[in-house]
Motif scaffolding. Structure first.
Motif, PDB file in Angstrom:
ATOM      1  N   GLN A   1     -16.141 -18.024   5.898  1.00 36.58           N
ATOM      2  CA  GLN A   1     -15.209 -16.913   5.903  1.00 36.58           C
ATOM      3  C   GLN A   1     -13.792 -17.450   5.708  1.00 36.58           C
ATOM      4  OE1 GLN A   1     -14.406 -14.622   9.416  1.00 36.58           O
ATOM      5  NE2 GLN A   1     -14.491 -16.372  10.801  1.00 36.58           N
ATOM      6  N   PRO A   2     -12.873 -16.608   5.234  1.00 34.15           N
ATOM      7  CA  PRO A   2     -11.498 -17.075   5.050  1.00 34.15           C
ATOM      8  C   PRO A   2     -10.866 -17.431   6.399  1.00 34.15           C
ATOM      9  CG  PRO A   2     -11.887 -14.970   3.948  1.00 34.15           C
ATOM     10  CD  PRO A   2     -13.044 -15.216   4.831  1.00 34.15           C
ATOM     11  N   GLY A   3      -9.926 -18.373   6.356  1.00 37.07           N
ATOM     12  CA  GLY A   3      -9.138 -18.705   7.535  1.00 37.07           C
ATOM     13  C   GLY A   3      -7.773 -18.055   7.452  1.00 37.07           C
TER      14      GLY A   3
ATOM     15  N   LEU B   1     -10.273 -30.663   2.530  1.00 33.55           N
ATOM     16  CA  LEU B   1     -11.323 -31.675   2.711  1.00 33.55           C
ATOM     17  C   LEU B   1     -12.396 -31.526   1.646  1.00 33.55           C
ATOM     18  CD1 LEU B   1     -12.759 -33.907   4.278  1.00 33.55           C
ATOM     19  CD2 LEU B   1     -13.677 -32.164   5.816  1.00 33.55           C
ATOM     20  N   PHE B   2     -12.739 -30.279   1.327  1.00 31.41           N
ATOM     21  CA  PHE B   2     -13.718 -30.051   0.278  1.00 31.41           C
ATOM     22  C   PHE B   2     -13.243 -30.617  -1.058  1.00 31.41           C
ATOM     23  CE2 PHE B   2     -14.906 -27.411  -3.361  1.00 31.41           C
ATOM     24  CZ  PHE B   2     -16.275 -27.597  -3.366  1.00 31.41           C
TER      25      PHE B   2
ATOM     26  N   GLN C   1     -26.225 -20.697 -12.205  1.00 31.51           N
ATOM     27  CA  GLN C   1     -27.512 -21.399 -12.251  1.00 31.51           C
ATOM     28  C   GLN C   1     -27.882 -21.954 -10.878  1.00 31.51           C
ATOM     29  OE1 GLN C   1     -27.587 -24.354 -15.390  1.00 31.51           O
ATOM     30  NE2 GLN C   1     -26.231 -23.114 -16.694  1.00 31.51           N
ATOM     31  N   LEU C   2     -26.878 -22.273 -10.054  1.00 39.49           N
ATOM     32  CA  LEU C   2     -27.108 -22.853  -8.742  1.00 39.49           C
ATOM     33  C   LEU C   2     -26.021 -22.358  -7.788  1.00 39.49           C
ATOM     34  CD1 LEU C   2     -28.651 -24.931  -6.917  1.00 39.49           C
ATOM     35  CD2 LEU C   2     -26.951 -26.637  -7.656  1.00 39.49           C
ATOM     36  N   ILE C   3     -26.415 -22.078  -6.558  1.00 39.13           N
ATOM     37  CA  ILE C   3     -25.454 -21.687  -5.518  1.00 39.13           C
ATOM     38  C   ILE C   3     -25.450 -22.767  -4.442  1.00 39.13           C
ATOM     39  CG2 ILE C   3     -24.833 -19.960  -3.777  1.00 39.13           C
ATOM     40  CD1 ILE C   3     -26.304 -17.876  -5.424  1.00 39.13           C
ATOM     41  N   LEU C   4     -24.265 -23.242  -4.088  1.00 46.04           N
ATOM     42  CA  LEU C   4     -24.106 -24.224  -3.026  1.00 46.04           C
ATOM     43  C   LEU C   4     -23.647 -23.469  -1.775  1.00 46.04           C
ATOM     44  CD1 LEU C   4     -23.999 -27.269  -2.197  1.00 46.04           C
ATOM     45  CD2 LEU C   4     -21.573 -27.198  -2.793  1.00 46.04           C
ATOM     46  N   ALA C   5     -24.507 -23.403  -0.760  1.00 45.94           N
ATOM     47  CA  ALA C   5     -24.212 -22.668   0.481  1.00 45.94           C
ATOM     48  C   ALA C   5     -23.726 -23.648   1.535  1.00 45.94           C
ATOM     49  CB  ALA C   5     -25.449 -21.924   0.963  1.00 45.94           C
ATOM     50  N   MET C   6     -22.512 -23.464   2.020  1.00 45.48           N
ATOM     51  CA  MET C   6     -21.920 -24.382   2.989  1.00 45.48           C
ATOM     52  C   MET C   6     -21.826 -23.699   4.360  1.00 45.48           C
ATOM     53  SD  MET C   6     -19.014 -26.399   0.777  1.00 45.48           S
ATOM     54  CE  MET C   6     -17.855 -25.040   0.780  1.00 45.48           C
ATOM     55  N   GLY C   7     -22.657 -24.126   5.291  1.00 44.94           N
ATOM     56  CA  GLY C   7     -22.578 -23.617   6.652  1.00 44.94           C
ATOM     57  C   GLY C   7     -23.597 -22.545   6.971  1.00 44.94           C
ATOM     58  N   ALA C   8     -23.673 -22.192   8.273  1.00 42.14           N
ATOM     59  CA  ALA C   8     -24.718 -21.302   8.764  1.00 42.14           C
ATOM     60  C   ALA C   8     -24.554 -19.871   8.262  1.00 42.14           C
ATOM     61  CB  ALA C   8     -24.724 -21.323  10.297  1.00 42.14           C
ATOM     62  N   ASN C   9     -23.320 -19.359   8.210  1.00 43.46           N
ATOM     63  CA  ASN C   9     -23.128 -17.985   7.751  1.00 43.46           C
ATOM     64  C   ASN C   9     -23.501 -17.821   6.286  1.00 43.46           C
ATOM     65  OD1 ASN C   9     -22.171 -16.898  10.210  1.00 43.46           O
ATOM     66  ND2 ASN C   9     -20.160 -17.769   9.845  1.00 43.46           N
ATOM     67  N   ALA C  10     -23.156 -18.799   5.471  1.00 42.78           N
ATOM     68  CA  ALA C  10     -23.547 -18.750   4.059  1.00 42.78           C
ATOM     69  C   ALA C  10     -25.063 -18.831   3.921  1.00 42.78           C
ATOM     70  CB  ALA C  10     -22.872 -19.885   3.290  1.00 42.78           C
TER      71      ALA C  10
ATOM     72  N   ALA D   1     -15.447 -27.416   7.578  1.00 46.96           N
ATOM     73  CA  ALA D   1     -14.860 -27.199   8.906  1.00 46.96           C
ATOM     74  C   ALA D   1     -15.670 -27.899   9.986  1.00 46.96           C
ATOM     75  CB  ALA D   1     -14.753 -25.709   9.202  1.00 46.96           C
ATOM     76  N   TYR D   2     -16.998 -27.977   9.802  1.00 46.25           N
ATOM     77  CA  TYR D   2     -17.840 -28.694  10.755  1.00 46.25           C
ATOM     78  C   TYR D   2     -17.455 -30.165  10.806  1.00 46.25           C
ATOM     79  CZ  TYR D   2     -22.022 -31.159  12.420  1.00 46.25           C
ATOM     80  OH  TYR D   2     -22.885 -32.002  13.076  1.00 46.25           O
ATOM     81  N   LEU D   3     -17.162 -30.738   9.647  1.00 51.00           N
ATOM     82  CA  LEU D   3     -16.765 -32.153   9.600  1.00 51.00           C
ATOM     83  C   LEU D   3     -15.443 -32.361  10.328  1.00 51.00           C
ATOM     84  CD1 LEU D   3     -17.573 -32.820   5.817  1.00 51.00           C
ATOM     85  CD2 LEU D   3     -19.087 -33.094   7.783  1.00 51.00           C
ATOM     86  N   LEU D   4     -14.521 -31.412  10.183  1.00 53.31           N
ATOM     87  CA  LEU D   4     -13.216 -31.531  10.842  1.00 53.31           C
ATOM     88  C   LEU D   4     -13.333 -31.451  12.359  1.00 53.31           C
ATOM     89  CD1 LEU D   4     -11.058 -29.284   8.488  1.00 53.31           C
ATOM     90  CD2 LEU D   4     -10.994 -31.780   8.651  1.00 53.31           C
ATOM     91  N   ARG D   5     -14.377 -30.744  12.854  1.00 50.10           N
ATOM     92  CA  ARG D   5     -14.512 -30.561  14.305  1.00 50.10           C
ATOM     93  C   ARG D   5     -15.225 -31.706  14.988  1.00 50.10           C
ATOM     94  NH1 ARG D   5     -15.740 -25.113  12.695  1.00 50.10           N
ATOM     95  NH2 ARG D   5     -17.964 -25.583  12.879  1.00 50.10           N
ATOM     96  N   LEU D   6     -15.867 -32.608  14.244  1.00 52.11           N
ATOM     97  CA  LEU D   6     -16.596 -33.711  14.869  1.00 52.11           C
ATOM     98  C   LEU D   6     -15.616 -34.674  15.531  1.00 52.11           C
ATOM     99  CD1 LEU D   6     -19.369 -34.493  12.219  1.00 52.11           C
ATOM    100  CD2 LEU D   6     -19.672 -33.479  14.484  1.00 52.11           C
TER     101      LEU D   6
END
Length: 473
Positions: A321-323, A340-341, A400-409, A442-447
């Motif tokens: 989701q947007p920040g 980061l992405f 052709q391909l969707i890259l889903a990043m994170g649980a909500n996606a 965002a998960y990587l930033l929180r580690l």
């Protein structure tokens, strides 16, 4: 050795008074004998000189007071000794009430739970019968057999619930009477000969009609309505017949079910089907609809932030989701997670400018703290709201391909949000097409651990490289 005989009525208060005296006299638990409602013992400290009341208050956690006031009504004869032993230990270990691993406390917590459960059953399974009263108020009586001594602590519930009538609840242990608005407690007595109540037939008819034969679960039913209470409940006489005919009645209900949905439900289903059959909106129409919703935005939500990138991109990247920064800029992935992405994508050989980048949830959800907008995680309904917008974008871009990043996606695209760490790096076939699952930046930033963050970032880069390789192939 002090022998403490506690009365049948007001047991909780009597135990507290006795415990205060024992603690003041520094008498350890092993030197005390507790008895309950012994007729021959009238003195609180029979056979001994009463210990003095403490001159200063004894400080104990409030949670212990609540525990003792409940456990005092348990039927276990060791309950008073167990409570006093825990109180003795609390003098030197005041944090003991938070120790979930302590076996003595665990045993008392289970006793507390049993008493509360017994009180709940009493509220649910007491069945009053109409009797002739002497005064202007109607009078009722009931016979009940509780597992624990729960009549006294539960009686105030009935005074509030049935304040406009006189009643009596008789048990082998204690009898509660409510006459002219005054509650009194007395010794228990044998089961009285109560008259038949004409309302019981009506109650039985109601029970038979609400019984659902298609959802019979005998074990769950007897767990909520233990068999020991059945003999004093008029409706339970119908249960054997209802269970015996449940399969036949369920079959008859299925055969008699309507073949078409109700009119209102049918219209809703038709509208859903039309939405699925209709052609997707154009990008311009989608943006116009977003602007229209933005004008009606609710407090606590930002504006709808649509995706950006080539309208015929082979790769679609879906975040969560947007920040705050994305909401202010009206563009996806421009905040810390987006930066980061971008760095990881450059290392993996992925050109963001060639991909269509969007989010599963289109609005920034926040809570105000002072002048700051603090990010709030979206709920399932908000993910479903974003799914309509996401479907429009997928139908327009046709990636052709969707890259889903994170649980909500993952939830929006695959219907599941669990197990992202185990599923990352895998391609799943969905109604939207092939979806490659990965972590969210965002998960990587929180580690907090640098080593763990570096390892997770390496996995993230590998997933981005896999997307590039799959499209190239």
């Amino acid at each position: 050795m002090p022998t403490i005989d506690l009365p049948r009525l007001h047991t909780d208060r009597a135990w507290r008074d006795a415990a205060r005296r024992l603690i003041a006299a520094q008498i350890p638990p092993e030197d005390v004998l507790w008895t309950f409602a012994t007729p021959a013992q009238d003195d609180l400290f029979a056979g001994t000189t009463p210990a003095p009341m403490p001159t200063a208050p004894i400080t104990v956690p409030k949670s212990f007071v609540a525990l003792a006031d409940t456990v005092a009504w348990h039927a276990d004869p060791e309950r008073f000794a167990r409570l006093y032993a825990l109180l003795w230990r609390l003098r030197d270990h005041p944090g003991l009430m938070q120790d979930r691993g302590d076996p003595d406390l665990a045993r008392l917590r289970q006793m507390e739970k049993n008493v509360r459960r017994c009180a709940h059953k009493m509220k649910a399974f007491v069945r009053f019968r109409d009797i002739d009263g002497d005064g202007p108020r109607r009078a009722f009586a009931a016979w009940f057999e509780p597992t624990h001594h729960t009549v006294e602590p539960t009686a105030p519930f009935f005074t509030r619930r049935f304040a406009d009538m006189d009643w009596m609840i008789v048990t082998p242990d204690v009898t509660a009477r409510f006459d002219a608005g005054r509650l009194s407690l007395h010794e228990g007595q044998p089961k009285p000969d109560l008259p038949e109540d004409g309302a019981e037939a009506l109650w039985g008819t109601y029970f038979r009609n609400i019984f659902n034969p298609a959802r019979v679960k005998v074990q769950a039913m007897t767990s909520e309505m233990p068999r020991k209470y059945w003999k004093n409940m008029p409706e339970t006489r119908h249960i054997p017949e209802l269970l015996a005919n449940a399969e036949r009645r369920a079959r008859e209900m299925a055969e008699a079910a309507p073949s078409l949905p109700p009119l209102r439900a049918g219209r809703i289903l038709d509208r859903l089907h039309e939405d699925r059959r209709a052609d997707p909106l154009s990008f311009a129409a989608l943006a116009a609809r977003a602007e229209e919703e933005n004008r009606r935005a609710e407090p606590g939500y930002g504006r709808i932030v649509l995706g950006e990138g080539p309208q015929d991109a082979a790769l679609m990247i879906v975040g969560e989701q947007p920040g705050d920064e994305e909401d202010r800029a009206g563009r996806p992935f421009v905040g810390p997670a987006g930066q980061l992405f971008d760095r990881a994508a450059q290392t993996a050989g992925l050109d963001r400018r060639q991909a269509y980048v969007t989010n599963a949830v289109k609005r920034f959800k926040f809570q105000m703290r002072g002048k700051r907008r603090i990010h709030q995680a979206p709920n399932r309904g908000e993910v479903q709201h974003g799914r309509w917008w996401l479907r429009q974008e997928v139908d327009l871009v046709k990636p052709q391909l969707i890259l889903a990043m994170g649980a909500n996606a993952a939830e929006a695209l695959t219907g599941r949000r669990d197990g992202i760490l185990a599923r990352r790096g895998m391609v799943e076939e969905t109604e939207f097409g092939p979806v490659l699952l990965t972590l969210h930046p965002a998960y990587l930033l929180r580690l907090p651990d640098p080593a763990a963050r570096e390892a997770a970032t390496a996995h993230f880069r590998a997933d981005l490289a896999m997307a590039v390789a799959r499209l190239t192939a």
